[in-house]
Design a protein around this motif. Structure first.
Motif, short mmCIF file in Angstrom:
data_model
loop_
_atom_site.label_atom_id
_atom_site.label_comp_id
_atom_site.label_asym_id
_atom_site.label_seq_id
_atom_site.Cartn_x
_atom_site.Cartn_y
_atom_site.Cartn_z
N PRO A 71 -52.51 103.37 -97.69
CA PRO A 71 -51.41 103.22 -96.80
C PRO A 71 -50.53 104.09 -95.96
CG PRO A 71 -51.29 102.28 -99.47
CD PRO A 71 -52.19 102.70 -99.32
N SER A 72 -51.21 105.62 -96.28
CA SER A 72 -50.93 106.39 -96.06
C SER A 72 -50.97 106.84 -94.67
CB SER A 72 -51.58 108.22 -97.01
OG SER A 72 -52.55 107.71 -96.71
N ASN A 73 -52.32 105.92 -94.09
CA ASN A 73 -52.48 106.13 -92.90
C ASN A 73 -52.78 104.86 -92.06
OD1 ASN A 73 -55.63 105.20 -94.01
ND2 ASN A 73 -56.02 107.37 -93.42
N GLY A 74 -52.29 103.59 -92.75
CA GLY A 74 -51.91 102.71 -92.41
C GLY A 74 -54.00 101.73 -92.31
N THR A 75 -54.43 102.13 -93.20
CA THR A 75 -55.63 101.50 -92.92
C THR A 75 -56.58 101.07 -94.16
OG1 THR A 75 -57.15 103.69 -93.28
CG2 THR A 75 -56.85 103.41 -91.32
N CYS A 76 -57.30 99.98 -93.75
CA CYS A 76 -58.37 99.47 -94.82
C CYS A 76 -59.97 99.63 -94.64
CB CYS A 76 -57.96 98.37 -95.36
SG CYS A 76 -57.84 96.70 -93.83
N ARG A 77 -60.30 99.55 -95.51
CA ARG A 77 -62.24 99.71 -95.48
C ARG A 77 -62.63 98.45 -96.64
NH1 ARG A 77 -65.13 102.53 -98.28
NH2 ARG A 77 -66.82 102.94 -96.91
N TRP A 78 -63.53 98.54 -96.59
CA TRP A 78 -65.01 97.96 -97.82
C TRP A 78 -65.83 98.53 -98.25
CZ3 TRP A 78 -61.41 94.95 -95.42
CH2 TRP A 78 -61.37 93.54 -95.41
N ASP A 79 -66.09 99.04 -99.49
CA ASP A 79 -67.40 99.24 -99.90
C ASP A 79 -68.49 99.32 -99.46
OD1 ASP A 79 -65.87 101.51 -101.16
OD2 ASP A 79 -66.04 100.32 -103.65
N SER A 80 -69.62 99.55 -99.14
CA SER A 80 -70.60 99.41 -98.51
C SER A 80 -71.75 98.79 -98.56
CB SER A 80 -70.77 100.34 -97.44
OG SER A 80 -71.11 101.34 -97.85
N GLY A 81 -71.87 98.93 -100.71
CA GLY A 81 -72.12 99.58 -101.66
C GLY A 81 -73.30 100.64 -102.29
N GLU A 82 -73.53 100.94 -102.81
CA GLU A 82 -74.26 101.71 -104.04
C GLU A 82 -75.68 102.22 -103.41
OE1 GLU A 82 -74.97 101.36 -108.04
OE2 GLU A 82 -72.48 100.95 -108.05
N ARG A 83 -76.16 100.99 -102.22
CA ARG A 83 -77.62 101.47 -101.72
C ARG A 83 -77.69 101.16 -100.34
NH1 ARG A 83 -81.37 96.25 -103.87
NH2 ARG A 83 -79.38 95.00 -103.37
#
Length: 239
Positions: A71-83
Motif C-alpha cells: 500500500p505504501s507505493n500502490g503496487t502489488c506482486r506475486w511470489d515467484s517460488g523458491e526454485r
C-alpha cells in the motif's frame, strides 16, 4: 511430454497459436496446485484462449489468494517460488504472466494497475534483466495499454512544483513514445519545507508518473579518530 511444467508451457504456446490443446490442459488441471504462480497464469491463459472461460476465471480468482500488496507505493506482486533457478520461477516473467492473465480473463481486475506499476518500477533503465523477461514484460504492459485505451491518448499534462509550473506537454498517439517525459529539479531550485508537487491532466488517456528524490552531502569525509589503543592482525597473532 512427462512433466506438468512442460505440458503447461506447451498448452500455453499452442493456445496462443490458435489451437485448442484439450488433452494437455486436461492432464494438468487435476495437478494445478503443484504449479508455480508463473505456470498457473499460463494455464489460465491457455484456458481462456481455448474458450474455457469459466475455468480460466476460477484460476484467476485463486491467484488473488496469493497476492502481496504494498500500500505504501500502490503496487502489488506475486511470489515467484523458491526454485528461482528454474525458468518457470523467474520473478519478472512471473509478474508479466500474471498481469497478462488478469488482463485477458478479468480486464477490470483491481490488481492490474498495482502489478503494472510494480513492473514499471522494477526496470533497469529501459529494460529488465534480460531480453527474454523484457519481452514478456513489454508484451504484458502493451496488453494493459490496449485494454484500457491508453494507445489512443489525447491529453495535456501540467507539472507544478510549489507555485511554479515546471513542465507542460501535449500527449497524443503520434508522440506518446517520443515526447520528453523527464523533468529534473536540482540545486537551489529544490525548496525546503513541505512543497507540493502536482500533476494535472486534461483530456483522454491515462497518465503514469513516478517521483524520485536523490541527495548527497558535501561535508568532508569523517576522518579516523581514536586513542592510543589499536588493533592489527598478522596471520593468527593479534596485538
Amino acid at each position: 511430454i512427462e512433466s506438468i511444467e512442460l505440458k503447461t508451457a506447451a498448452a500455453w504456446a499452442l493456445a496462443f497459436a490458435g489451437k485448442k490443446p484439450a488433452a494437455l490442459v486436461d492432464a494438468v488441471m487435476p495437478k494445478r496446485d503443484e504449479l508455480s504462480t508463473y505456470l498457473k497464469a499460463q494455464l489460465a491463459l491457455a484456458l481462456q484462449w481455448s474458450g474455457r472461460t469459466d475455468e480460466a476465471r476460477m484460476l484467476v480468482r485463486n491467484l488473488a489468494d496469493w497476492v502481496k500488496e504494498e500500500p505504501s507505493n500502490g503496487t502489488c506482486r506475486w511470489d515467484s517460488g523458491e526454485r528461482w533457478w528454474y525458468w518457470y520461477c523467474d520473478d519478472i516473467e512471473t509478474q508479466a504472466c500474471v498481469l497478462e492473465a488478469l488482463v485477458a480473463v478479468d480486464p477490470a481486475n483491481r490488481y492490474i494497475e498495482g502489478l503494472s506499476k510494480w513492473l514499471i518500477n522494477n526496470r533497469t533503465g529501459n529494460r529488465w534483466k534480460s531480453t527474454r523477461d523484457t519481452a514478456f514484460a513489454a508484451m504484458a504492459l502493451a496488453n494493459v495499454m490496449k485494454s484500457t485505451g491508453e494507445l489512443e491518448p489525447d491529453y495535456e499534462a501540467v507539472v507544478a512544483y510549489g507555485s511554479r509550473e515546471i513542465g507542460r506537454v501535449k500527449v497524443t498517439k503520434d508522440n506518446m513514445f517520443a515526447f520528453e517525459n523527464r523533468l529534473v529539479v536540482t540545486g537551489d531550485a529544490v525548496l525546503s519545507g513541505a512543497i507540493p508537487l502536482t500533476i494535472e491532466k486534461k483530456g483522454k488517456g491515462r497518465l503514469w508518473a513516478t517521483a524520485r528524490l536523490t541527495y548527497f552531502s558535501q561535508e568532508e569525509t569523517i576522518k579516523d579518530a581514536g586513542q592510543k589503543d589499536t588493533a592489527a592482525r598478522s596471520n593468527s597473532k593479534v596485538t
